[in-house]
Design a protein around this motif. Sequence first.
Motif, PDB file in Angstrom:
ATOM      1  N   GLY A  31      28.915  -2.705   7.807  1.00 27.74           N
ATOM      2  CA  GLY A  31      29.657  -3.871   8.288  1.00 27.74           C
ATOM      3  C   GLY A  31      29.260  -5.180   7.638  1.00 27.74           C
ATOM      4  O   GLY A  31      29.844  -6.220   7.934  1.00 27.74           O
ATOM      5  N   PHE A  32      28.251  -5.174   6.738  1.00 29.17           N
ATOM      6  CA  PHE A  32      27.856  -6.458   6.138  1.00 29.17           C
ATOM      7  C   PHE A  32      27.425  -6.378   4.668  1.00 29.17           C
ATOM      8  O   PHE A  32      27.290  -7.411   4.016  1.00 29.17           O
ATOM      9  CB  PHE A  32      26.745  -7.118   6.971  1.00 29.17           C
ATOM     10  CG  PHE A  32      25.416  -6.403   6.934  1.00 29.17           C
ATOM     11  CD1 PHE A  32      25.143  -5.348   7.801  1.00 29.17           C
ATOM     12  CD2 PHE A  32      24.425  -6.804   6.046  1.00 29.17           C
ATOM     13  CE1 PHE A  32      23.916  -4.698   7.766  1.00 29.17           C
ATOM     14  CE2 PHE A  32      23.194  -6.160   6.007  1.00 29.17           C
ATOM     15  CZ  PHE A  32      22.938  -5.095   6.876  1.00 29.17           C
TER      16      PHE A  32
ATOM     17  N   PRO B 228      24.282 -10.078  10.844  1.00 26.04           N
ATOM     18  CA  PRO B 228      24.624  -9.919   9.418  1.00 26.04           C
ATOM     19  C   PRO B 228      26.132  -9.821   9.162  1.00 26.04           C
ATOM     20  O   PRO B 228      26.625 -10.331   8.157  1.00 26.04           O
ATOM     21  CB  PRO B 228      23.911  -8.629   9.013  1.00 26.04           C
ATOM     22  CG  PRO B 228      23.551  -7.939  10.289  1.00 26.04           C
ATOM     23  CD  PRO B 228      23.432  -8.992  11.324  1.00 26.04           C
ATOM     24  N   GLN B 229      26.866  -9.211  10.123  1.00 22.76           N
ATOM     25  CA  GLN B 229      28.317  -9.079   9.929  1.00 22.76           C
ATOM     26  C   GLN B 229      28.981 -10.459   9.912  1.00 22.76           C
ATOM     27  O   GLN B 229      29.830 -10.736   9.051  1.00 22.76           O
ATOM     28  CB  GLN B 229      28.942  -8.219  11.057  1.00 22.76           C
ATOM     29  CG  GLN B 229      28.609  -6.745  10.971  1.00 22.76           C
ATOM     30  CD  GLN B 229      27.310  -6.382  11.690  1.00 22.76           C
ATOM     31  OE1 GLN B 229      26.569  -7.259  12.133  1.00 22.76           O
ATOM     32  NE2 GLN B 229      27.016  -5.102  11.783  1.00 22.76           N
ATOM     33  N   THR B 232      28.230 -12.317   6.627  1.00 25.41           N
ATOM     34  CA  THR B 232      29.045 -11.862   5.496  1.00 25.41           C
ATOM     35  C   THR B 232      30.500 -12.311   5.666  1.00 25.41           C
ATOM     36  O   THR B 232      31.174 -12.666   4.692  1.00 25.41           O
ATOM     37  CB  THR B 232      28.963 -10.321   5.371  1.00 25.41           C
ATOM     38  OG1 THR B 232      27.603  -9.964   5.171  1.00 25.41           O
ATOM     39  CG2 THR B 232      29.783  -9.807   4.196  1.00 25.41           C
ATOM     40  N   ARG B 236      33.090 -14.253   3.082  1.00 22.86           N
ATOM     41  CA  ARG B 236      34.423 -13.750   2.737  1.00 22.86           C
ATOM     42  C   ARG B 236      35.477 -14.864   2.887  1.00 22.86           C
ATOM     43  O   ARG B 236      36.410 -14.974   2.096  1.00 22.86           O
ATOM     44  CB  ARG B 236      34.789 -12.567   3.638  1.00 22.86           C
ATOM     45  CG  ARG B 236      36.070 -11.859   3.209  1.00 22.86           C
ATOM     46  CD  ARG B 236      36.598 -11.065   4.360  1.00 22.86           C
ATOM     47  NE  ARG B 236      35.890  -9.831   4.606  1.00 22.86           N
ATOM     48  CZ  ARG B 236      36.120  -8.687   3.953  1.00 22.86           C
ATOM     49  NH1 ARG B 236      37.013  -8.646   3.010  1.00 22.86           N
ATOM     50  NH2 ARG B 236      35.461  -7.618   4.257  1.00 22.86           N
ATOM     51  N   LEU B 243      30.787 -11.983  -3.199  1.00 26.69           N
ATOM     52  CA  LEU B 243      30.619 -10.633  -2.648  1.00 26.69           C
ATOM     53  C   LEU B 243      31.045  -9.551  -3.627  1.00 26.69           C
ATOM     54  O   LEU B 243      31.048  -8.372  -3.295  1.00 26.69           O
ATOM     55  CB  LEU B 243      31.421 -10.493  -1.338  1.00 26.69           C
ATOM     56  CG  LEU B 243      31.011 -11.425  -0.190  1.00 26.69           C
ATOM     57  CD1 LEU B 243      31.991 -11.309   0.973  1.00 26.69           C
ATOM     58  CD2 LEU B 243      29.598 -11.099   0.302  1.00 26.69           C
ATOM     59  N   LEU B 333      21.150 -10.851  -0.333  1.00 22.76           N
ATOM     60  CA  LEU B 333      22.054 -11.142   0.789  1.00 22.76           C
ATOM     61  C   LEU B 333      21.807 -12.555   1.337  1.00 22.76           C
ATOM     62  O   LEU B 333      22.764 -13.277   1.635  1.00 22.76           O
ATOM     63  CB  LEU B 333      21.873 -10.095   1.892  1.00 22.76           C
ATOM     64  CG  LEU B 333      22.592  -8.761   1.626  1.00 22.76           C
ATOM     65  CD1 LEU B 333      22.173  -7.711   2.637  1.00 22.76           C
ATOM     66  CD2 LEU B 333      24.109  -8.929   1.651  1.00 22.76           C
TER      67      LEU B 333
END
Lengths: 77, 543
Positions: A31-32, B228-229, B232, B236, B243, B333
């Motif tokens: 998911g990341f 973390p989702q 990210t 986006r 990415l 990241l």
Amino acid sequence: MKKLVYAMIVMLALVHQDFWWWDRIDPLVFGFIPLGLAYQAGVSIVAAILWAMAVKYCWPEGLEGDTASNPANGGDV
Amino acid sequence: MTPGMITVVIVACYLGLLLALGVFSSRMFRGTSADYFLASRGIGSFLLLMSLFGTTMTAFALVGSTGEAFKGGISVYGRMASWSGIIHSACFFLIGIKLWSLGAKHGYVTQIQFFRDRFESDKIGIVLFPILVGLVIPYLLIGVISSGTVIESLTGGAFPELFPSDNPRFNGAVPYRLGAAVICLVVLIYVFFGGVRGTAWANAFQTIVFMILGCVTFFVIADKLGGPQAATQLVREYNPSRLRSTATDADQKVYTKRLAAWERDKKEAIIKPKEPESISRLAFLTYMFIPLSVGMFPHLFQHWLTAKSAKSFRLPVIAHPIMIMIVWVPCVLIGVWATSAIMGGKPVIPPDFPNANAVLAVMVKKMTSPLLGGFLTAGILAAIMSSLDSQFLCVGSIFTNDIVGHYLTKDTLSDRQRVLVGRLFVIAIVLVTYIIAIAWRKVGVFPMAVWCFSGFASLFPLVFASLYWKRVTKMGAYACVITAAIVWFILFRESGWGANRSYLVAGMMPVATIIGCSTAALVFTSLVTKPPSAATIDKFFGS
């Protein structure tokens, strides 16, 4: 087996170029993690596996001065 | 206690621990030069893994990877980390084990001793010496300059009365000169007393420290960004090009749209988008040549020789790519998230932030506690020092064994004299490096690293041929070294002495051209000159 292991390492260097997901983001791994980064992390994991195979099947023979075979030196730790 | 003071206290405690480790390792010192320079060839698998990994991972692994990901996105992992995972292990397996075996058999301590014998040329050391030392010194400078800069950047506000400054960011910070001096002194003490065993132990300790701290920092920052989702997802929305391995037309459209929105209303838009960056497949491919430098690093040569047995190499060969992944993925990241991170309705990294190498420090300072900031400073210093120590020792070793021991005193130095001379040279090198680091403080660290690594990599054909090609000759070796030096110099000058960071030759990294030329010179000259003697072939290739 030795030649196969080295051939697979050369293949890994080729597929490192990422012919498939070079400009893709999705699907996000866990998911990341963007797909391209997850792919390259996978290359690192496969590299470790292939080098483990190299250690098993391609270990150089007749190494001079290898004290591992000499009990007086205690071998490896 | 201010955040700066907390950092100073944590760093001071950490350096104290390192000194204690140095003193402890010195108690195992046997007083011989073989023990000082090679730990009596008694280092096992785990220590070898940690010392090789700690030595090859510089501050760039933490600070530079985050900064490069901030500027260019995830492709930095493929360009540098995954290539290193493949190539470094290849060097350990194909070069390191063989050199270890020959070193154990013939008693080599330095690369130059091996090349002198292998190429039947006493004078090749005189050609190689200035090139190897000339390439190690910039590498040393990278460490000393980075350590002084990191300490000054992260201790702001610690002692405003003791170290006042007009710049509010540095008011009260431990000055660059003092920070660099303290790091040099600590490394000097444990290298002086512990020799290569001291550096191996210190590297193992420091590698564990910077790996753990890198992972902890990652989880804390991810949590602060809403997981973390969510982190990210923000990238986006604002900077999707970061990415992907290379930017697309869609990224360009998002950039144009976001930039227009930002120019209309900065407060509403929050994030100023970063311009999409692309990399060609050819440039991406030719990054593979840079980690070949590991095959020619003199400090790694010395670490290889410390192995207890050939089997000690098994763990480093297998685990090295995984260790790289554990350190690099979180840092990449964090760098990518930093492009679009928002806290309290404001960007975490200000728009047009000029110093990408400071991105990690800013993220940590703004998003974690002063305590973690202090520990991370210690982690960054650990990564720096774990490379510095081996380099100081190896330059001391080359001076002692090759220049003083062989060329000046014709191998008449006693064992105790060698240890003494080695220690004195380590002091001299630390002093010289420190003085240059003070004078050259403003030199760019990244181009210095890339060109330094390219220089070592361009000599890779020399070590590879010496181990795998019986027909390589003395003149072939000279041609390889001289060609590499000349082409490296020409391209370095063409790049504006490293100022042009995107300098390519025919779309490839310059190192590819240099290696091509040095290999051609080695092969062609070897084929047209007299082959090595049967005795030498038997010595290096006999059963």
